[in-house]
Design an enzyme around this catalytic site. Sequence first.
Site, PDB file in Angstrom:
ATOM      1  NE  ARG A  21      -4.137  -2.018   1.777  1.00  0.00           N
ATOM      2  CZ  ARG A  21      -5.014  -2.531   2.611  1.00  0.00           C
ATOM      3  NH1 ARG A  21      -4.870  -2.331   3.921  1.00  0.00           N
ATOM      4  NH2 ARG A  21      -6.026  -3.249   2.174  1.00  0.00           N
ATOM      5  CE1 TYR A  72      -1.785  -0.486  -7.917  1.00  0.00           C
ATOM      6  CE2 TYR A  72      -1.539  -2.346  -9.403  1.00  0.00           C
ATOM      7  CZ  TYR A  72      -1.083  -1.140  -8.911  1.00  0.00           C
ATOM      8  OH  TYR A  72       0.077  -0.617  -9.426  1.00  0.00           O
ATOM      9  CD  GLU A  73      -1.439  -4.366  -3.731  1.00  0.00           C
ATOM     10  OE1 GLU A  73      -1.838  -4.996  -2.742  1.00  0.00           O
ATOM     11  OE2 GLU A  73      -0.815  -4.908  -4.662  1.00  0.00           O
ATOM     12  N   GLY A  74      -6.419  -2.654  -2.319  1.00  0.00           N
ATOM     13  CA  GLY A  74      -7.481  -2.055  -1.518  1.00  0.00           C
ATOM     14  C   GLY A  74      -7.853  -0.706  -2.096  1.00  0.00           C
TER      15      GLY A  74
END
Length: 586
Positions: free
Chosen positions: A293, A436-438
Amino acid sequence: MNPYNAPLAEMRFLLEKVFNAPKTWSEMPAMAESVDMDTAAAILDEADKISRELIHPINRSGDEQGVRHEADKVITPDGYKAVYDQYAEGGWVGLCGDPELGGMGMPKMLGVLVDEMAYSACNAFTLYGSLTAGAALAIHAHGTEEIKQQYLPMLYSGEWSGAMDMTEPQAGSDLRNIRTKAVPNDDGSYNITGSKIFITGGDHDLTENVIHLVLAKLPNTSGISLFLVPKIKVNDDNSLGEANGVTVGSIEHKMGLKGSATCVMNFDDAEGYLIGRPNRGLVCMFTMMNYERLAIGIQGLGTSQAAYQMAADYAKERTQGVAAGGSPTGAAADPIIVHGDVRRMLLTIRTLTEAGRALSVYTGQQLDLAKYADDSDIKAKASRYVGLLTPVSKAFLSDRGLDAAIMAQQVFGGHGYIRETGIEQLVRDTRIAQIYEGTNGIQAIDFLGRKVTGDNVAALNEFVAEQVDNINGYSHVTDSDKAKVLALLENLIQVANHVNDNKLKQPGLINSCAVDFLDAFGYTLYGCFWLAMVDAANDHEDASFTLQKTQLSRFYFDKLLAKADFHLSQVKLGDESIMQMDANLF
């Protein structure tokens, strides 16, 4: 092709003058003998050279050619393999890795700057090394000693690469619904069966093995566990054995990042090894996720820097119209840098980028303190700050990165919409960073719902109190600028307390206003960093550097800081107008 040159003076300034990296490193025994400013400067210089001369030249060609899936092979664009080999041989994949297992042992607050350069040079290429570094971090934190000894040296060296396998078609942000299964074997291994989608670097031709960290469920449990699953089995002597039932179903055809292999991965009784404790896989995976993140936030930051350089160079060369008060040279057309609207866009990009770089270095510093500090209180406080700052770093940096790319494209006008100038690729490549990655909405909900109100605003109060102390100690900034930021910090706490007091009575409140609260925090924090940078630049040996910081700060405080007040006003309005409409009316 547009050249790329890293902002080395800015980077050294942040390390040495703003965040006093030499003092931080000298007080951590693990760093005291391995890094100082001379070492850091040499690493930055070499990273600039590699980013400029090796990585950036494959950016455009890699986007044009893309990744190919042929039979059972995933083939990266021409030049990727040769550049990757040089990158890995230089030790860059393991820059911040454990030196006892083959890493270079450098601090994260230096590593974030190296990451920024690589992302500025080529988003798609940089992801391969980033995923590997994240996988190594999770294995180092949660793997057995045997697994660490066997896999980490090969990951740090870049001979093997890493991938994170979480998402399934029916389970994206909510992983409780994953269907991948892990069946235990008598020898302590597990058979992993299932499919994963959107796997960055899931397969490629850059390394001889890909080490997958796979989320799966054990029999008769609802919990999620984490497993290390190599593409090719590894023998006891670290030689490669037979294929391990790990195959590529397809590759995704994406809007951008065309040189990055995003794969559908199939696991058919693949041999895997438990990482961490059973049913605690998400805890282990979040070690990697939090690293990624921050890395994706830095992807946005790297894009911002690259976009600024391209747009500023273009604005100084492109002639169109004359200055509002008449051409200072009497020319029929002036460079567009004379126009107020072009300057507004360039100054917005630059002030957000320089403050964003401060955020990345500060977050890296907290990661270093949380890992290496001798004092347990300092270590614990840094861990709280890392929790607070990780979702902000990911979301605010990547949101502003897309904003920067679009504004830079606007500076180019019609030329920004065609491929030859290169700016449209930055827009396409960085768009995914918000997803992406949350997704950034989920980052904001995590920030407000868990990190801010989860402890009844304790960590935020602690963090804000420290910022207030810092600001009161500055002697080379204006009182009015100090007052603006201090007032915002006070308002931020008041609004956070309001949300905390009403979160149970209004269950939709946090979800509805989280993005506004995160943005308010981000713009306020950037105000803190601009005060810090102006104060630190007061006695800089280069008078023009001091002048730039003063004038850039003036623009930020005049034109951008007020966005924090706007976003806080939106939080205060609550969730009624958002939640009142029946779903059938949409």
